[in-house]
Design an enzyme around this catalytic site. Structure first.
Site, PDB file in Angstrom:
ATOM      1  CE  LYS A  29       3.294  41.812  46.865  1.00 57.90           C
ATOM      2  NZ  LYS A  29       4.112  40.719  46.303  1.00 57.90           N
ATOM      3  N   GLY A  42      19.975  44.234  49.070  1.00 60.08           N
ATOM      4  CA  GLY A  42      18.863  43.879  49.961  1.00 60.08           C
ATOM      5  C   GLY A  42      19.195  42.622  50.727  1.00 60.08           C
ATOM      6  CG  ASN A  69      12.667  35.309  53.215  1.00 64.80           C
ATOM      7  OD1 ASN A  69      12.683  34.929  52.041  1.00 64.80           O
ATOM      8  ND2 ASN A  69      12.434  34.488  54.214  1.00 64.80           N
ATOM      9  CB  ALA A  70      14.520  37.408  48.659  1.00 62.25           C
ATOM     10  N   GLY A  71      17.245  38.089  49.952  1.00 61.98           N
ATOM     11  CA  GLY A  71      18.666  38.383  49.762  1.00 61.98           C
ATOM     12  C   GLY A  71      19.570  37.566  50.668  1.00 61.98           C
TER      13      GLY A  71
HETATM   14  N1  GLU Z   1       5.464  37.998  48.424  1.00 68.97           N
HETATM   15  C1  GLU Z   1       5.907  36.905  47.616  1.00 68.97           C
HETATM   16  C2  GLU Z   1       5.919  37.321  46.156  1.00 68.97           C
HETATM   17  O1  GLU Z   1       5.967  38.472  45.827  1.00 68.97           O
HETATM   18  C3  GLU Z   1       5.160  35.616  47.893  1.00 68.97           C
HETATM   19  C4  GLU Z   1       3.694  35.632  47.623  1.00 68.97           C
HETATM   20  C5  GLU Z   1       2.972  34.387  48.116  1.00 68.97           C
HETATM   21  O2  GLU Z   1       3.604  33.493  48.652  1.00 68.97           O
HETATM   22  O3  GLU Z   1       1.745  34.356  47.947  1.00 68.97           O
HETATM   23  O4  GLU Z   1       5.938  36.494  45.282  1.00 68.97           O
END
Ligand code: GLU
Length: 429
Positions: free
Chosen positions: A106, A218, A221-223
């Site tokens: 990350k 939220g 993108n996800a929400g």
């Molecule tokens: N940021 C996203 C997660 O937390 C996607 C990570 C990715 O696609 O490598 O899963």
């Protein structure tokens, strides 16, 4: 009251799962918890007004046992190393739960991107890559979007990597735009994967989406994509929040309008025609399904008792503390855990990586069908183990992931030893 940091929480979850799985090798457990490498960088940025500033960025490479480090990069004022370490660890667990051949990593930059102009944002993004590119690559570490980053950010990163390495390697970053080698379906993948998991869980309980009331915390993108998918399936999104306000409407919120409003850079607080509550209120609305899709540590010992939902779909990473988890379990709430529920993003990232490496392009229906198979398989394995052992889905997911990780680490060590031996031989006179 909990004072656990996110990384401490990650470590406790690993410890609990290891104990459950009968893994007693404390050295091995310590290795699983600690990131393999941590990079801290100081990124110089010339602001539009001529001032020089320096921003702190991180890339934590947690585990490469199952494949290249994989995980997003977030831009947020509250980013810190502890958080990025936790998020990197969760990526390792997540890629193992859905069984894709990738590890965990990350990245993050301590910045509020809303205060930067597009030129400044591009410069900061390229500056970050300038400092980490030696440690990034399609077979080494593959970044992706996360909180406050998107396909434009990924295009800049991929372009900067190409410029620095003089190679065209689109597989170095996933979540790119379609024009630059992105995959169809990556934009909606996190929400789609969560939807697939919830669909499987509801079906197993003899229920459906029709008429179910939903609250979403939220609207990134996800929400926002989850809101659209759930509405389309017949659920009613009665509450949605961003960091400025919670909007509520008993008959259902106009999802597309809200998404357009956010896309135009505006916040919910400016939508005067809706009933507006404080931003945290979304968590406690009287609904069937609660979707935390913001940041970590939202449901805590202090507030979990106020959750009225029967289902919690964790699209955010780490939204629920361990104490909150226990409170929710005791109240009969089914929590679909982040490491499973939000894995759709990284699954389609993996699909993008495969397409880039093989020079292929899959259609959106192909991507969605493969994603559904992957998510369903992961859910079934986790639900089966949870039912057999009589514990929660989160613990079951960790146990499955740990076992896969440990199997790979055994092979990893052998591989590393063999490589060391053969290079020693080659070096011998
Ligand atoms: N940021 C996203 C997660 O937390 C996607 C990570 C990715 O696609 O490598 O899963």
């Amino acid at each position: 009251m909990t004072t656990d940091s996110a990384y401490e929480r990650f470590c406790s979850l690993v410890d609990a799962a290891a104990a459950d799985a009968g893994i007693t090798d404390t050295g091995l457990i310590a290795r699983i918890k600690r990131p393999e490498r941590i990079h801290t960088v100081a990124i110089p940025l010339r602001r539009d007004d001529g001032r020089q500033e320096i921003y702190t960025g991180y890339r934590v490479q947690h585990s490469s046992a199952r494949g290249p480090y994989k995980g997003g990069i977030r831009y947020h004022p509250q980013v810190d190393l502890d958080e990025v370490m936790a998020l990197a660890g969760w990526m390792t667990i997540k890629t193992a739960v859905v069984d894709i051949p990738m590890g965990g990593g990350k990245g993050g930059i301590i910045v509020d991107p809303h205060n930067l102009s597009p030129r400044e944002l591009e410069s900061l993004t390229r500056g970050y890559m300038d400092l980490i590119w030696h440690d990034i690559g399609p077979q080494l570490d593959v970044p992706a979007p996360d909180v406050n980053t998107n396909s434009q950010t990924m295009d800049w990163l991929a372009d900067e990597f190409a410029r620095l390495t003089k190679t065209d390697a689109p597989a170095v970053v996933t979540g790119k735009s379609l024009a630059h080698g992105g995959s169809a379906g990556r934009d909606t993948a996190t929400a789609q994967g969560g939807f697939d998991v919830l669909d499987a869980a509801l079906t197993a309980a003899g229920q459906s989406f029709a008429g179910k009331k939903v609250a979403i915390q939220g609207f990134g993108n996800a929400g926002s994509n989850a809101a659209q998918l759930l509405e389309h399936a017949g659920a009613i999104v009665v509450a949605a929040s961003d960091s400025s306000a919670t909007l509520v409407a008993a008959a259902g919120l106009p999802i597309q309008r809200l998404a357009d409003h956010k896309a135009a850079g505006m916040s919910f607080a400016s939508l005067a025609e809706f009933t507006r509550l404080d931003p945290g209120a979304a968590l406690f609305e009287p609904v069937d399904i609660l979707v935390p899709a913001a940041l970590e540590g939202q449901l805590t010992a202090e507030n979990a008792g106020r959750v009225k939902a029967r289902w919690v779909l964790e699209l955010a990473n780490g939204p629920t503390t361990s104490e909150a988890d226990e409170i929710l379990a005791a109240a009969g709430v089914t929590v679909l855990p982040d490491i499973l529920a939000n894995a759709g993003g990284v699954v389609v990232s993996y699909f993008e990586w495969v397409q880039n490496l093989n020079g292929e392009r899959w259609t959106r229906p192909e991507v969605e069908a493969r994603l559904a198979v992957t998510m369903r398989r992961a859910y079934d394995a986790v639900a089966e183990l949870a039912a057999r052992r009589g514990h929660g889905l989160r613990q079951a997911a960790y146990v499955i992931a740990l076992q896969r990780l440990i199997d790979a680490m055994a092979g990893h060590k052998l591989k590393a030893r063999r490589a060391a031996k053969s290079s020693a031989k080659a070096a011998a006179p």
